[in-house]
Enzyme design. Structure first.
Site, PDB file in Angstrom:
ATOM      1  N   VAL A  17       0.864  -1.188   0.000  1.00 21.04           N
ATOM      2  CA  VAL A  17       0.000   0.000   0.000  1.00 21.04           C
ATOM      3  C   VAL A  17       0.892   1.225   0.000  1.00 21.04           C
ATOM      4  CG1 VAL A  17      -1.770   1.301   1.250  1.00 21.04           C
ATOM      5  CG2 VAL A  17      -1.806  -1.190   1.315  1.00 21.04           C
ATOM      6  N   HIS A  18       0.683   2.142  -0.945  1.00 18.74           N
ATOM      7  CA  HIS A  18       1.523   3.334  -0.928  1.00 18.74           C
ATOM      8  C   HIS A  18       0.852   4.573  -1.523  1.00 18.74           C
ATOM      9  CE1 HIS A  18       2.084   2.242  -5.145  1.00 18.74           C
ATOM     10  NE2 HIS A  18       2.526   3.469  -5.336  1.00 18.74           N
ATOM     11  N   ARG A  19      -0.243   4.415  -2.257  1.00 18.14           N
ATOM     12  CA  ARG A  19      -0.815   5.565  -2.951  1.00 18.14           C
ATOM     13  C   ARG A  19      -1.439   6.550  -1.958  1.00 18.14           C
ATOM     14  NH1 ARG A  19      -1.361   5.442  -8.344  1.00 18.14           N
ATOM     15  NH2 ARG A  19      -3.103   6.889  -8.217  1.00 18.14           N
ATOM     16  N   ARG A  40       6.439   5.883   2.683  1.00 17.34           N
ATOM     17  CA  ARG A  40       5.289   6.787   2.878  1.00 17.34           C
ATOM     18  C   ARG A  40       4.261   6.149   3.802  1.00 17.34           C
ATOM     19  NH1 ARG A  40       2.664   7.498  -2.404  1.00 17.34           N
ATOM     20  NH2 ARG A  40       4.044   9.267  -2.781  1.00 17.34           N
TER      21      ARG A  40
END
Length: 381
Positions: free
Chosen positions: A208-210, A244
């Site tokens: 998960v990064h967006r 992030r």
């Protein structure tokens, strides 16, 4: 080298690790004609340097002062340096890929200097104007001289925008070549799973990064809560965590939701493919994983509100889900019929082509640059 181009005559402009991955086979096809320019949008020696080595890519010209800026600053800083570089040493053609800020900067620099521009992976559309990438990819398509579309759907998107058909070529997607070349062999994959304490077809691999999933506590918490629920039910969840995402977990106080997950640092590309190749289920918001899962034959839940890659959904490899109950419910349903689903996907061809995309794009690029090339092998529709 399959083309007849002068050394360092094709400027390949990129700025992120996914671009390194997707352009690697094309760079290998172009050989010493490649002039690799990295804007520094995603640059650190540990990650980007490792990707260069793992993918056997040349050391790039590296721009300065780009990473960490907001979108407009990244584009402006990159554009100014690229314009100066192209004025001093004009390439015969410029190649960009996808929809990053580096892609747009490279395209505008080429357009401003009237240098032939090649857009690899042209024609992707999410029709979601909240995505900065959507604006980038549309603008790049409209200033490009050669539009290398991966699928028939991408070709249709370009034609719907009245782009000249003579500029559009159906090439397939380089991801097929990348995955086939970078997937570790059977012994290396077995060692990789053993190192993580995993058994084939018995775990979930999640990334998960967006921003849509990491910018609010509600969204990130909903994703992590469902991954935690899967782990509590007895299916291990391996979670290589993006920087992030790690920062967001700390900022929102969500560390408790990680306790049952097997959290690791980001892994190299080959290791990621090796892990994905044996996962019972992939959960991700990555664009690249939507393509890679079709080559690996693995099911994927895409945690996003929209996608520019509907082909994976249409072929049955992936489904678009929202964080929370929709993600958790479908994950449990898919995990309940893992053997049948994996057998079905193993027999389903990837919608992204035959593994010859980079050779086609290199030949088309050489022809555009005016140097000639071997005949292009057409991709069967």
């Amino acid at each position: 080298m399959r083309t007849c181009l002068s050394p360092n005559s094709v400027a390949v402009v990129l700025g992120t690790r996914p671009e390194l991955v997707k352009l690697a086979p094309l760079i290998h096809e172009l050989g010493d004609a490649t002039r690799l320019v990295h804007t520094g949008q995603h640059w650190d020696e540990a990650m980007s340097g490792r990707f260069l080595r793992d993918l056997d890519l040349p050391r790039p010209e590296l721009l300065t002062g780009v990473g960490g800026r907001p979108r407009a600053g990244q584009i402006a800083q990159s554009l100014g340096q690229l314009d100066a570089a192209f004025a001093e040493d004009r390439p015969a053609a410029v190649v960009v890929q996808g929809d990053t800020n580096a892609t747009l900067a490279g395209a505008l620099a080429a357009n401003a200097r009237e240098i032939p521009l090649v857009h690899v992976e042209a024609g992707l559309r999410s029709y979601d104007r909240a995505m900065p990438e959507e604006h980038n990819r549309v603008m790049v398509d409209h200033v490009s001289d050669l539009l290398c579309a991966a699928t028939e759907d991408n070709v249709a998107n370009l034609r719907a925008e009245s782009l000249d058909r003579g500029r559009i070529e159906l090439t397939g997607n380089t991801v097929v070549e990348v995955v086939r070349r970078q997937l570790p062999d059977r012994a290396a994959r077995a060692a990789l799973l053993a190192a993580h304490g995993l058994r084939p077809d018995g775990y979930v691999l999640a990334t998960v990064h967006r921003p849509e999933n990491t910018d609010t506590a509600e969204a990130l918490g909903a994703v992590l809560a469902e991954l935690d629920r899967i782990a509590r039910a007895g299916t291990p969840v391996l979670f290589p965590m993006h920087p992030r995402t790690r920062a967001a977990v700390e900022r929102f106080g969500l560390a408790g939701l990680l306790e049952r997950l097997a959290v690791t640092e980001p892994v190299g590309y080959g290791d990621f493919l090796g892990l994905a190749n044996h996962a019972a289920l992939l959960v991700s918001d990555s664009g690249g994983v939507q393509e890679e899962c079709t080559v690996l034959g693995r099911p994927l839940l895409v945690v996003r509100r929209s996608t520019e890659r509907p082909e994976a959904m249409e072929a049955g490899f992936a489904a678009l889900v929202q964080p929370g109950e929709e993600l958790g419910g479908l994950a449990r349903a898919w995990l309940s019929d893992t053997p049948e689903r994996l057998a079905r996907l193993a027999a389903t061809p990837s919608p992204y082509g035959d593994g010859l995309a980079s050779a086609r794009i290199a030949a088309l690029t050489a022809a555009l640059a005016g140097r000639g090339a071997e005949p292009v092998v057409p991709l069967a529709a």
